[in-house]
Design a protein around this motif. Sequence first.
Motif, PDB file in Angstrom:
ATOM      1  N   THR A   1       3.731  -2.610   3.752  1.00 56.45           N
ATOM      2  CA  THR A   1       2.982  -4.134   3.658  1.00 56.45           C
ATOM      3  C   THR A   1       1.824  -4.222   4.555  1.00 56.45           C
ATOM      4  O   THR A   1       2.515  -4.178   5.579  1.00 56.45           O
ATOM      5  CB  THR A   1       4.103  -5.254   3.575  1.00 56.45           C
ATOM      6  OG1 THR A   1       4.914  -4.892   2.543  1.00 56.45           O
ATOM      7  CG2 THR A   1       3.373  -6.497   3.187  1.00 56.45           C
ATOM      8  N   LEU A   2       0.843  -4.604   4.276  1.00 56.02           N
ATOM      9  CA  LEU A   2      -0.227  -4.574   5.307  1.00 56.02           C
ATOM     10  C   LEU A   2      -0.909  -6.189   4.762  1.00 56.02           C
ATOM     11  O   LEU A   2      -1.016  -6.441   3.648  1.00 56.02           O
ATOM     12  CB  LEU A   2      -1.201  -3.582   5.333  1.00 56.02           C
ATOM     13  CG  LEU A   2      -0.833  -2.140   5.927  1.00 56.02           C
ATOM     14  CD1 LEU A   2      -1.975  -1.059   5.564  1.00 56.02           C
ATOM     15  CD2 LEU A   2      -0.133  -2.471   7.299  1.00 56.02           C
TER      16      LEU A   2
ATOM     17  N   GLY B   1       1.146 -10.276  14.589  1.00 57.28           N
ATOM     18  CA  GLY B   1       2.420  -9.096  14.952  1.00 57.28           C
ATOM     19  C   GLY B   1       2.073  -7.819  14.735  1.00 57.28           C
ATOM     20  O   GLY B   1       1.064  -7.600  14.044  1.00 57.28           O
ATOM     21  N   PRO B   2       2.829  -6.943  15.260  1.00 54.77           N
ATOM     22  CA  PRO B   2       2.627  -5.470  14.924  1.00 54.77           C
ATOM     23  C   PRO B   2       2.920  -5.273  13.078  1.00 54.77           C
ATOM     24  O   PRO B   2       3.519  -5.945  12.301  1.00 54.77           O
ATOM     25  CB  PRO B   2       3.839  -4.851  15.446  1.00 54.77           C
ATOM     26  CG  PRO B   2       4.600  -5.731  15.583  1.00 54.77           C
ATOM     27  CD  PRO B   2       4.231  -7.177  15.843  1.00 54.77           C
ATOM     28  N   THR B   3       1.972  -4.235  12.595  1.00 56.71           N
ATOM     29  CA  THR B   3       2.063  -3.904  11.157  1.00 56.71           C
ATOM     30  C   THR B   3       3.092  -2.703  11.221  1.00 56.71           C
ATOM     31  O   THR B   3       3.405  -2.156  12.222  1.00 56.71           O
ATOM     32  CB  THR B   3       0.832  -3.349  10.880  1.00 56.71           C
ATOM     33  OG1 THR B   3       0.123  -2.251  11.507  1.00 56.71           O
ATOM     34  CG2 THR B   3      -0.442  -4.613  11.052  1.00 56.71           C
ATOM     35  N   GLU B   4       3.261  -2.385  10.017  1.00 53.09           N
ATOM     36  CA  GLU B   4       4.324  -1.164   9.861  1.00 53.09           C
ATOM     37  C   GLU B   4       3.721  -0.106  10.017  1.00 53.09           C
ATOM     38  O   GLU B   4       2.441   0.154   9.828  1.00 53.09           O
ATOM     39  CB  GLU B   4       4.781  -1.326   8.422  1.00 53.09           C
ATOM     40  CG  GLU B   4       5.668  -2.493   8.011  1.00 53.09           C
ATOM     41  CD  GLU B   4       6.036  -2.675   6.549  1.00 53.09           C
ATOM     42  OE1 GLU B   4       6.263  -1.660   6.031  1.00 53.09           O
ATOM     43  OE2 GLU B   4       6.214  -3.759   6.084  1.00 53.09           O
TER      44      GLU B   4
ATOM     45  N   VAL C   1       0.752  -1.277   0.182  1.00 57.25           N
ATOM     46  CA  VAL C   1       0.159   0.063   0.083  1.00 57.25           C
ATOM     47  C   VAL C   1       0.797   1.155  -0.043  1.00 57.25           C
ATOM     48  O   VAL C   1       2.040   1.098   0.206  1.00 57.25           O
ATOM     49  CB  VAL C   1      -0.868   0.112   1.100  1.00 57.25           C
ATOM     50  CG1 VAL C   1      -1.809  -1.097   1.156  1.00 57.25           C
ATOM     51  CG2 VAL C   1      -0.215   0.225   2.563  1.00 57.25           C
ATOM     52  N   ILE C   2       0.215   2.411  -0.395  1.00 59.73           N
ATOM     53  CA  ILE C   2       1.006   3.521  -0.521  1.00 59.73           C
ATOM     54  C   ILE C   2       0.076   4.479   0.520  1.00 59.73           C
ATOM     55  O   ILE C   2      -1.143   4.880   0.143  1.00 59.73           O
ATOM     56  CB  ILE C   2       0.986   4.356  -1.799  1.00 59.73           C
ATOM     57  CG1 ILE C   2       1.915   3.459  -2.634  1.00 59.73           C
ATOM     58  CG2 ILE C   2       1.758   5.770  -1.579  1.00 59.73           C
ATOM     59  CD1 ILE C   2       2.341   3.943  -3.982  1.00 59.73           C
ATOM     60  N   PRO C   3       0.431   4.708   1.701  1.00 60.99           N
ATOM     61  CA  PRO C   3      -0.418   5.592   2.698  1.00 60.99           C
ATOM     62  C   PRO C   3      -0.362   7.158   2.130  1.00 60.99           C
ATOM     63  O   PRO C   3       0.207   7.606   1.327  1.00 60.99           O
ATOM     64  CB  PRO C   3       0.331   5.432   3.985  1.00 60.99           C
ATOM     65  CG  PRO C   3       1.780   5.478   3.576  1.00 60.99           C
ATOM     66  CD  PRO C   3       1.677   4.366   2.223  1.00 60.99           C
ATOM     67  N   ARG C   4      -1.866   7.463   2.373  1.00 65.01           N
ATOM     68  CA  ARG C   4      -2.008   8.938   2.135  1.00 65.01           C
ATOM     69  C   ARG C   4      -2.076   9.848   3.470  1.00 65.01           C
ATOM     70  O   ARG C   4      -2.196  10.935   3.345  1.00 65.01           O
ATOM     71  CB  ARG C   4      -3.345   8.920   1.450  1.00 65.01           C
ATOM     72  CG  ARG C   4      -3.539   7.890   0.337  1.00 65.01           C
ATOM     73  CD  ARG C   4      -4.966   8.055  -0.019  1.00 65.01           C
ATOM     74  NE  ARG C   4      -5.553   9.515  -0.728  1.00 65.01           N
ATOM     75  CZ  ARG C   4      -6.744   9.263  -1.414  1.00 65.01           C
ATOM     76  NH1 ARG C   4      -7.358   8.546  -1.508  1.00 65.01           N
ATOM     77  NH2 ARG C   4      -6.895  10.841  -1.968  1.00 65.01           N
ATOM     78  N   GLN C   5      -1.813   9.143   4.516  1.00 64.52           N
ATOM     79  CA  GLN C   5      -1.934   9.821   5.856  1.00 64.52           C
ATOM     80  C   GLN C   5      -0.950   8.934   6.645  1.00 64.52           C
ATOM     81  O   GLN C   5      -0.903   7.805   6.559  1.00 64.52           O
ATOM     82  CB  GLN C   5      -3.040  10.282   6.398  1.00 64.52           C
ATOM     83  CG  GLN C   5      -4.094   9.073   6.916  1.00 64.52           C
ATOM     84  CD  GLN C   5      -5.331   9.391   7.476  1.00 64.52           C
ATOM     85  OE1 GLN C   5      -6.343   9.918   6.597  1.00 64.52           O
ATOM     86  NE2 GLN C   5      -5.516   9.201   8.833  1.00 64.52           N
ATOM     87  N   ARG C   6      -0.477   9.697   7.929  1.00 71.23           N
ATOM     88  CA  ARG C   6       0.138   9.025   8.692  1.00 71.23           C
ATOM     89  C   ARG C   6      -0.423   8.273   9.677  1.00 71.23           C
ATOM     90  O   ARG C   6      -1.406   8.684  10.557  1.00 71.23           O
ATOM     91  CB  ARG C   6       1.340  10.163   9.342  1.00 71.23           C
ATOM     92  CG  ARG C   6       2.119   9.209  10.558  1.00 71.23           C
ATOM     93  CD  ARG C   6       2.943  10.603  11.245  1.00 71.23           C
ATOM     94  NE  ARG C   6       3.657  11.313  10.318  1.00 71.23           N
ATOM     95  CZ  ARG C   6       4.991  11.207  10.084  1.00 71.23           C
ATOM     96  NH1 ARG C   6       5.534  10.291  10.612  1.00 71.23           N
ATOM     97  NH2 ARG C   6       5.549  12.172   9.306  1.00 71.23           N
ATOM     98  N   LEU C   7      -0.240   6.872  10.117  1.00 77.21           N
ATOM     99  CA  LEU C   7      -0.917   6.036  10.923  1.00 77.21           C
ATOM    100  C   LEU C   7       0.168   5.411  11.601  1.00 77.21           C
ATOM    101  O   LEU C   7       1.460   4.760  11.128  1.00 77.21           O
ATOM    102  CB  LEU C   7      -1.705   5.163  10.077  1.00 77.21           C
ATOM    103  CG  LEU C   7      -2.880   5.935   9.538  1.00 77.21           C
ATOM    104  CD1 LEU C   7      -3.818   4.784   8.499  1.00 77.21           C
ATOM    105  CD2 LEU C   7      -3.963   6.597  10.371  1.00 77.21           C
ATOM    106  N   GLU C   8       0.083   5.197  12.928  1.00 73.60           N
ATOM    107  CA  GLU C   8       0.862   4.221  13.731  1.00 73.60           C
ATOM    108  C   GLU C   8       0.518   2.800  13.456  1.00 73.60           C
ATOM    109  O   GLU C   8      -0.454   2.548  13.039  1.00 73.60           O
ATOM    110  CB  GLU C   8       0.691   4.604  15.333  1.00 73.60           C
ATOM    111  CG  GLU C   8       0.757   5.963  15.689  1.00 73.60           C
ATOM    112  CD  GLU C   8       2.325   6.148  15.399  1.00 73.60           C
ATOM    113  OE1 GLU C   8       3.143   5.317  15.564  1.00 73.60           O
ATOM    114  OE2 GLU C   8       2.828   7.306  15.098  1.00 73.60           O
ATOM    115  N   GLY C   9       1.381   2.122  13.738  1.00 67.46           N
ATOM    116  CA  GLY C   9       1.249   0.585  13.655  1.00 67.46           C
ATOM    117  C   GLY C   9       0.226  -0.208  14.732  1.00 67.46           C
ATOM    118  O   GLY C   9      -0.030   0.571  15.457  1.00 67.46           O
ATOM    119  N   LEU C  10      -0.630  -1.064  14.261  1.00 70.66           N
ATOM    120  CA  LEU C  10      -1.449  -1.794  15.053  1.00 70.66           C
ATOM    121  C   LEU C  10      -0.807  -3.296  15.614  1.00 70.66           C
ATOM    122  O   LEU C  10       0.076  -3.956  14.814  1.00 70.66           O
ATOM    123  CB  LEU C  10      -2.632  -2.244  14.049  1.00 70.66           C
ATOM    124  CG  LEU C  10      -3.274  -0.804  13.735  1.00 70.66           C
ATOM    125  CD1 LEU C  10      -4.550  -1.465  12.853  1.00 70.66           C
ATOM    126  CD2 LEU C  10      -3.937  -0.122  14.784  1.00 70.66           C
TER     127      LEU C  10
END
Length: 272
Positions: A51-52, A39-42, A25-34
């Motif tokens: 990669t999600l 395991g934790p996401t990027e 994916v190409i993010p359009r806004q800043r998001l923290e990992g989950l």
Amino acid sequence: MAFPLQRGLTPQEIEFLSEMEMVTVIPRQRLEGLELLSGPTEKLLPPQRATLPLWLAILLKRQRRVNIVPPHWLHPECLQVILQFETETKEYTDTFSPPPQLPGQRRAGDDSRRQSAAPLRPKYTLDGQRYYPTPPFLPQNTALTPSEASDLEREIALPYHWLEVGNMLLDAASDDLTEPDQVRRLLKDLREVRMSKMRKRVDALDAAAVAGGGVSLTGVGAMEIGEMRGFVAGVVEGLRKIGASREQARREQLAEEGSIQGYTQDDDDMQF
């Protein structure tokens, strides 16, 4: 009264499992990992790729927070190459095109001096047990890096969850795909060609049942197996019944021939 469960995975369950495939994916806004069970996401930092899991990427896409980069095999040119390979290559007219190369696996004829895939590294469970990941836990649906995209020897193959991933991306992120109408048509053509091959493979079940072997399904996708499971299971059950009736008739014939031979032997003894 409870209804009996269907044998094997249903198409809905297969589609649910395919949602764990990793996509780019190409993010359009800043998001923290989950923190997920896997395991934790990027962290999402525009415009860096991340990669999600597919289910999370589709959720964020519907919220207009990311754009999904389609995998290399989902481009029209790649699908057209695979379709021509499935229909025009004499070696694969009745079989399926080879699946993607697994990490550490080498094709026949590969140069031993060239390592075409990274070595397969084991992973460990919380109990310390070692295992090797398989689809959907392999990066078979992530986008290529610029260096990989420039590699002309990059193989083109359908991943294990090709049908499910392709349909879900067409439904949720068609604007991110290149020529989505053509992609939809090519996926439909590929599905029809491969399902026709699956039906032809059923003809070999009778010979395989007599010889005690099996039928190779190398390269077949998860949804294709799920959709044909009921039909193939019915054919195998019919062949089993036919084989049982043949065996019963053979035993009765042997028993009848044995009784006739015994009766003839008794008549010969009485003549003496």
